[in-house]
Scaffold this motif. Structure first.
Motif, mmCIF file in Angstrom:
data_model
loop_
_atom_site.group_PDB
_atom_site.id
_atom_site.type_symbol
_atom_site.label_atom_id
_atom_site.label_comp_id
_atom_site.label_asym_id
_atom_site.label_seq_id
_atom_site.Cartn_x
_atom_site.Cartn_y
_atom_site.Cartn_z
ATOM 1 N N HIS A 185 0.826 -1.202 0.000
ATOM 2 C CA HIS A 185 0.000 0.000 0.000
ATOM 3 C C HIS A 185 0.864 1.258 0.000
ATOM 4 C CE1 HIS A 185 -2.839 3.068 1.517
ATOM 5 N NE2 HIS A 185 -3.749 2.319 0.918
ATOM 6 N N GLU A 186 1.928 1.256 0.798
ATOM 7 C CA GLU A 186 2.825 2.410 0.848
ATOM 8 C C GLU A 186 3.452 2.686 -0.519
ATOM 9 O OE1 GLU A 186 7.066 3.733 2.916
ATOM 10 O OE2 GLU A 186 5.948 2.027 3.722
ATOM 11 N N ALA A 187 3.869 1.613 -1.212
ATOM 12 C CA ALA A 187 4.496 1.774 -2.520
ATOM 13 C C ALA A 187 3.522 2.371 -3.527
ATOM 14 C CB ALA A 187 5.010 0.427 -3.018
ATOM 15 N N PHE A 188 2.321 1.798 -3.620
ATOM 16 C CA PHE A 188 1.325 2.303 -4.566
ATOM 17 C C PHE A 188 0.916 3.727 -4.217
ATOM 18 C CE2 PHE A 188 0.689 -2.066 -6.029
ATOM 19 C CZ PHE A 188 0.360 -1.870 -7.352
ATOM 20 N N GLN A 189 0.764 4.009 -2.934
ATOM 21 C CA GLN A 189 0.331 5.349 -2.548
ATOM 22 C C GLN A 189 1.365 6.394 -2.932
ATOM 23 O OE1 GLN A 189 -1.513 5.671 1.222
ATOM 24 N NE2 GLN A 189 -1.624 7.884 1.179
ATOM 25 N N GLN A 190 2.637 6.068 -2.779
ATOM 26 C CA GLN A 190 3.673 7.029 -3.173
ATOM 27 C C GLN A 190 3.599 7.323 -4.664
ATOM 28 O OE1 GLN A 190 7.619 6.472 -1.638
ATOM 29 N NE2 GLN A 190 8.581 7.465 -3.402
ATOM 30 N N LEU A 191 3.380 6.272 -5.478
ATOM 31 C CA LEU A 191 3.259 6.480 -6.916
ATOM 32 C C LEU A 191 2.027 7.319 -7.237
ATOM 33 C CD1 LEU A 191 4.308 5.848 -9.792
ATOM 34 C CD2 LEU A 191 2.797 3.861 -9.777
ATOM 35 N N CYS A 192 0.914 7.033 -6.572
ATOM 36 C CA CYS A 192 -0.312 7.806 -6.797
ATOM 37 C C CYS A 192 -0.107 9.278 -6.460
ATOM 38 C CB CYS A 192 -1.459 7.237 -5.959
ATOM 39 S SG CYS A 192 -2.093 5.639 -6.523
ATOM 40 N N GLN A 193 0.609 9.557 -5.390
ATOM 41 C CA GLN A 193 0.871 10.944 -5.014
ATOM 42 C C GLN A 193 1.701 11.652 -6.078
ATOM 43 O OE1 GLN A 193 2.649 10.170 -1.191
ATOM 44 N NE2 GLN A 193 0.777 10.726 -0.081
ATOM 45 N N GLU A 194 2.691 10.942 -6.621
ATOM 46 C CA GLU A 194 3.535 11.535 -7.660
ATOM 47 C C GLU A 194 2.738 11.785 -8.932
ATOM 48 O OE1 GLU A 194 7.050 13.008 -9.475
ATOM 49 O OE2 GLU A 194 6.379 12.747 -7.405
ATOM 50 N N VAL A 195 1.899 10.811 -9.308
ATOM 51 C CA VAL A 195 1.054 10.980 -10.494
ATOM 52 C C VAL A 195 0.095 12.150 -10.298
ATOM 53 C CG1 VAL A 195 -0.791 9.925 -11.857
ATOM 54 C CG2 VAL A 195 1.211 8.579 -11.236
ATOM 55 N N SER A 196 -0.529 12.209 -9.128
ATOM 56 C CA SER A 196 -1.472 13.287 -8.835
ATOM 57 C C SER A 196 -0.787 14.642 -8.891
ATOM 58 C CB SER A 196 -2.087 13.063 -7.457
ATOM 59 O OG SER A 196 -3.015 14.079 -7.144
ATOM 60 N N ARG A 197 0.441 14.721 -8.385
ATOM 61 C CA ARG A 197 1.183 15.981 -8.407
ATOM 62 C C ARG A 197 1.462 16.434 -9.836
ATOM 63 N NH1 ARG A 197 6.045 17.661 -9.292
ATOM 64 N NH2 ARG A 197 6.883 15.557 -9.598
ATOM 65 N N ILE A 198 1.892 15.487 -10.675
ATOM 66 C CA ILE A 198 2.219 15.831 -12.063
ATOM 67 C C ILE A 198 0.973 16.239 -12.832
ATOM 68 C CG2 ILE A 198 3.014 14.870 -14.260
ATOM 69 C CD1 ILE A 198 5.101 13.314 -12.690
ATOM 70 N N GLY B 275 -1.774 17.420 -11.561
ATOM 71 C CA GLY B 275 -2.222 18.696 -11.024
ATOM 72 C C GLY B 275 -1.442 19.856 -11.592
ATOM 73 N N SER B 276 -0.146 19.670 -11.812
ATOM 74 C CA SER B 276 0.685 20.746 -12.364
ATOM 75 C C SER B 276 0.355 21.015 -13.827
ATOM 76 C CB SER B 276 2.170 20.407 -12.230
ATOM 77 O OG SER B 276 2.514 19.310 -13.067
ATOM 78 N N CYS B 277 -0.315 20.027 -14.469
ATOM 79 C CA CYS B 277 -0.733 20.209 -15.870
ATOM 80 C C CYS B 277 -2.200 20.604 -15.961
ATOM 81 C CB CYS B 277 -0.520 18.918 -16.659
ATOM 82 S SG CYS B 277 1.204 18.394 -16.757
ATOM 83 N N ASN B 278 -2.811 20.948 -14.809
ATOM 84 C CA ASN B 278 -4.225 21.320 -14.753
ATOM 85 C C ASN B 278 -5.129 20.214 -15.269
ATOM 86 O OD1 ASN B 278 -3.698 23.939 -13.723
ATOM 87 N ND2 ASN B 278 -3.202 24.630 -15.792
ATOM 88 N N GLY B 279 -4.693 18.954 -15.073
ATOM 89 C CA GLY B 279 -5.542 17.837 -15.453
ATOM 90 C C GLY B 279 -5.511 17.484 -16.915
ATOM 91 N N GLU B 280 -4.702 18.182 -17.704
ATOM 92 C CA GLU B 280 -4.670 17.897 -19.132
ATOM 93 C C GLU B 280 -3.855 16.640 -19.413
ATOM 94 O OE1 GLU B 280 -3.296 21.119 -21.408
ATOM 95 O OE2 GLU B 280 -4.805 22.527 -20.679
ATOM 96 N N LYS B 281 -4.358 15.810 -20.300
ATOM 97 C CA LYS B 281 -3.639 14.600 -20.710
ATOM 98 C C LYS B 281 -2.543 14.961 -21.706
ATOM 99 C CE LYS B 281 -4.072 10.810 -20.310
ATOM 100 N NZ LYS B 281 -3.241 9.898 -19.529
ATOM 101 N N ARG B 282 -1.599 14.039 -21.847
ATOM 102 C CA ARG B 282 -0.559 14.248 -22.852
ATOM 103 C C ARG B 282 -1.202 14.365 -24.234
ATOM 104 N NH1 ARG B 282 0.826 10.397 -19.495
ATOM 105 N NH2 ARG B 282 0.140 8.775 -20.895
ATOM 106 N N ARG B 283 -0.696 15.250 -25.053
ATOM 107 C CA ARG B 283 -1.263 15.461 -26.374
ATOM 108 C C ARG B 283 -0.739 14.449 -27.374
ATOM 109 N NH1 ARG B 283 -2.645 21.581 -26.987
ATOM 110 N NH2 ARG B 283 -2.878 22.119 -24.804
#
Length: 202
Positions: free
Chosen positions: A146-159, A161-169
């Motif tokens: 759980h700790e491993a997955f949660q850390q990855l989720c936090q990193e994904v969420s941060r990235i 969020g910094s793109c305002n939710g936009e997907k890669r083009r």
């Protein structure tokens, strides 16, 4: 087993091989609720004695829409470790410039007597790939998974969020559908229009 441990905290030892199951659930990160999809892709193998991988089309589709990657190998199976590097190279060909978080998980940490891959080798590979390394046991410890997955989720969420939710083009493949995908779409639309929350996919 790792995905089910993460999502349900349960361990189930027997699975039908290469089903490529898709799991969806709501998940809270730093007090914010997101819609999470986890694609448990079929097994990837090396072609003969080469360093080229044999990928099913389902895996390529998943690579296109994923926001983060979890690479898993068994510490008791050196061949599973050997697959990681060429698989990562395959992903970089699809996303050459994308900043996509990745997690390297060494499973079966409870089987130390049968170890074929050292922790040092795992740490070196994670450093080479630019990811985070965890050695876990899906059978014996849900906290580490759980700790491993949660850390990855936090990193994904941060990235994201910094793109305002936009997907890669430039990516035109549709995400796979799960039984509750319509509900997820509805919740995502509500979240984006109200509080700017985003859907995260691994």
């Amino acid at each position: 087993a790792l995905v089910v441990r993460f999502l349900t905290k349960r361990f189930i030892g027997d699975y039908e091989a290469n089903t490529g199951a898709l799991y969806s659930r709501k998940f809270t990160i730093d007090g914010e609720q997101i819609s999470l999809q986890v694609q448990d892709t079929p097994f990837v193998s090396l072609e003969d004695d080469t360093d080229s991988i044999c990928c099913q089309e389902q895996i390529n589709r998943s690579i296109y829409w994923a926001d983060g990657f979890v690479f898993v190998y068994s510490i008791t199976d050196y061949e599973s470790y050997r697959v990681i590097r060429p698989l990562h190279q395959h992903i970089r060909k699809i996303h050459p410039n994308a900043n996509i978080p990745l997690l390297l998980m060494a499973n079966k940490g409870d089987l130390l007597r049968a170890r074929q891959v050292s922790s040092k080798e795992g740490l070196q590979l994670a450093s080479e790939l630019g990811g985070t390394y965890y050695e876990v046991s899906a059978r014996e410890n849900c906290e580490g998974v759980h700790e491993a997955f949660q850390q990855l989720c936090q990193e994904v969420s941060r990235i994201i969020g910094s793109c305002n939710g936009e997907k890669r083009r430039g990516l035109h493949l549709v995400r796979p559908k799960s039984p509750n995908m319509q509900d997820l779409k509805r919740r995502l639309k509500q979240a984006l229009t109200s509080k700017g929350k985003s859907a995260t996919t691994l």
